[in-house]
Design an enzyme around this catalytic site. Structure first.
Site, PDB file in Angstrom:
ATOM      1  N   LYS A 125       0.823  -1.215   0.000  1.00 55.97           N
ATOM      2  CA  LYS A 125       0.000   0.000   0.000  1.00 55.97           C
ATOM      3  C   LYS A 125       0.860   1.269   0.000  1.00 55.97           C
ATOM      4  O   LYS A 125       0.443   2.304  -0.507  1.00 55.97           O
ATOM      5  CB  LYS A 125      -0.934   0.016   1.219  1.00 55.97           C
TER       6      LYS A 125
HETATM    7  C1  LIG Z   1      -4.307  -4.640   0.608  1.00 59.34           C
HETATM    8  C2  LIG Z   1      -3.501  -5.882   0.531  1.00 59.34           C
HETATM    9  C3  LIG Z   1      -3.797  -6.904  -0.411  1.00 59.34           C
HETATM   10  C4  LIG Z   1      -4.970  -6.813  -1.366  1.00 59.34           C
HETATM   11  O1  LIG Z   1      -4.784  -5.863  -2.382  1.00 59.34           O
HETATM   12  P1  LIG Z   1      -6.031  -5.287  -3.212  1.00 59.34           P
HETATM   13  O2  LIG Z   1      -5.497  -4.182  -4.007  1.00 59.34           O
HETATM   14  O3  LIG Z   1      -7.044  -4.842  -2.186  1.00 59.34           O
HETATM   15  O4  LIG Z   1      -6.554  -6.416  -4.045  1.00 59.34           O
HETATM   16  C5  LIG Z   1      -2.962  -8.013  -0.458  1.00 59.34           C
HETATM   17  N1  LIG Z   1      -1.931  -8.147   0.413  1.00 59.34           N
HETATM   18  C6  LIG Z   1      -1.623  -7.204   1.331  1.00 59.34           C
HETATM   19  C7  LIG Z   1      -0.488  -7.418   2.258  1.00 59.34           C
HETATM   20  C8  LIG Z   1      -2.387  -6.043   1.430  1.00 59.34           C
HETATM   21  O5  LIG Z   1      -2.093  -5.105   2.366  1.00 59.34           O
END
Ligand SMILES: *Cc1c(COP(=O)(O)O)cnc(C)c1O
Length: 491
Positions: A121
């Site tokens: 993120k």
């Molecule tokens: C948010 C997240 C995901 C999922 O990603 P999306 O974009 O919501 O599909 C997968 N792994 C981790 C560690 C995350 O923080």
């Protein structure tokens, strides 16, 4: 580049207009009017660019209302080795997103989790922080970001916005429900523009409060309440960049194809890969991995999309994928149904106010759209996703296997990706490298790593002892008025 809504709203909006908004006024999601095509000559010119320069080249196609020099500067300040400082042993920290081969030329991990909070993120959120500050300063405006988190999103947002002028963050979290590491990450921030509110309840209680406050139009306008949730277009655009970067790292020239496997929840990461492919990046297959919460796997296998109720959502050991409605999915369906906003609006009406026969979802198998898909597959393979799901048992086994075979620790989300990738590896054309997105570092999920391997993951040096730092947070009951009063006194 102009932006419009998946449900039809179009007012000639530019990137900076939609940057601070969440949903479009008609309830749809913003999209650019086209996906800019990337030429072979551009791919050749971009192949050896440092990450920040590549980010500028790609983002400048989506962001045409910020002067090029300013955007270049924003990218240069965002994608630095100082910010993405958590490269693991053997990875090249200057790459920002290093590729770690497990089997050279065949199977690799693309490390998206070297940012301040050790999850992918950060890749988009850090850019968002700098874009927000730039646009708000220019306009002489301020914003108060309100959000609820069960862990990863909240900390990524706080680390992106800390110390920024014109921005304050009010983040609600469930009191005592996050891991000690996650709590320490958020609550130890001492910046004056960050406010942590620990709600005595569950994540859903925190989320409900955010919804209640955000739907009070008068309060929202008076206190300039904004959001940084996963449907924000700027986050998608930022994520497109690492698909290009990963492609260049895994290939030696631009005639080659690559496959990516993406651990998925809200479909933000995988959708960015789809956008990269629509722009012309030679991605032969996108493989989508879910955990026990398998709405997306179900759609790509059957054509049925049926969001689950919160009560049907499993609490798993890959918690950032515990999602029952994939909030970015509407953007993909917009293309899938031939870019027709009226069709999208109707499908989401079936979901949001379900008639009994639709059971709160829709079925696109055996419809004209499935024919459309077959047709698109011929000349635009973009619709062709492979998918699969993985369970707690799979995660533990995969963490063990990857550690035994390659000497590498992976986190539970990446393990879901690795498990599903291994199931589809045989379906790929010969000689196509398969890159699994590493979406978090194992240090964040020590309990599961201990369960799988009987030992603790390594904690990056600068985060050791984080749990002993002084923490600053406000404990509050799950009460909308109390939260409003708290914000009003500080916004
Ligand atoms: C948010 C997240 C995901 C999922 O990603 P999306 O974009 O919501 O599909 C997968 N792994 C981790 C560690 C995350 O923080």
């Amino acid at each position: 580049m102009k932006y419009f809504s998946t449900r039809g709203f179009a007012a000639g909006l530019e990137f900076c207009d939609i940057l601070l908004d969440g949903l479009a006024p008609d309830g749809g999601l913003y999209l650019p009017e086209s996906f800019p095509a990337v030429s072979r000559a551009e791919l050749d010119a971009w192949r050896r660019l440092p990450y920040a320069d590549l980010a500028f080249e790609i983002l400048s196609k989506f962001i045409t209302d910020i002067p090029a020099d300013d955007l270049r500067d924003i990218c240069a300040r965002t994608y630095t080795a100082d910010t993405y400082c958590h490269a693991r042993a053997g990875d090249d920290p200057a790459r920002i997103v290093p590729l770690r081969w497990l089997e050279p030329g065949k199977l690799g991990l693309l490390a998206l989790s070297n940012g301040p909070t050790l999850a992918f993120k950060d890749m988009a959120m850090q850019l968002l922080g700098n874009l927000f500050e730039y646009v708000l300063t220019l306009r002489g405006e301020t914003i108060n970001i309100l959000g609820a988190t069960s862990g990863d999103t909240g900390s990524a947002a706080e680390y992106a916005m800390r110390g920024k002028s014109h921005v304050k963050v009010f983040m609600l979290s469930p009191h005592g429900k996050m891991s000690a590491f996650q709590r320490a990450q958020m609550y130890s921030l001492a910046d004056e523009n960050i406010f942590n509110i620990a709600v005595t309840g569950m994540f859903d209680d925190a989320q409900d409060i955010v919804k209640a406050v955000s739907s009070d139009a008068a309060f929202k306008a008076q206190h300039r309440i904004g959001a940084v949730n996963s449907i924000n277009w700027a986050r998608i655009a930022a994520q497109v960049v690492y698909y290009f970067h990963g492609y260049f790292a895994a290939t030696s020239d631009n005639t080659q194809q690559v496959a990516f496997c993406v651990p998925s929840g809200n479909f933000g990461n995988a959708y960015a890969g789809y956008v990269a492919r629509c722009m012309g990046l030679p991605i032969t297959r996108l493989i989508l991995a879910t955990n026990e919460n398998d709405v997306l796997d179900e759609f790509f296998r059957t054509g049925v999309y049926r969001p689950r109720e919160a009560s049907e959502t499993h609490v798993t050991s890959s918690p950032s994928m515990d999602i029952s409605k994939a909030s970015n999915f509407e953007r993909f369906i917009f293309d899938y149904v031939g870019r027709n906003p009226a069709t999208v609006a109707k499908l989401w009406k079936d979901i949001e106010s379900p008639a009994r026969h639709t059971r709160g979802g829709f079925d696109l198998s055996n419809t004209p759209f499935s024919l459309l898909k077959a047709k698109f597959d011929m000349y635009l393979p973009g619709f062709h996703f492979l998918s699969g799901k993985s369970t707690h048992t799979d995660r533990l086994a995969t963490i063990r296997e990857v550690h035994a075979r390659y000497g590498v620790m992976i986190d539970p989300h990446t393990a879901d990706g690795m498990k599903v990738a291994s199931r589809h590896a045989a379906d790929l054309p010969d000689g196509v490298p398969l890159l699994v997105m590493e979406t978090a570092q194992p240090a964040k999920f020590a309990d599961t790593l201990r369960e799988a391997l009987g030992r603790d993951p390594e904690i990056p040096a600068d985060l050791q002892g984080l749990e002993a730092f002084p923490q600053r947070f406000e404990v509050m009951p799950p009460d909308v008025d109390a939260v409003k009063a708290f914000i009003a006194a500080r916004a």
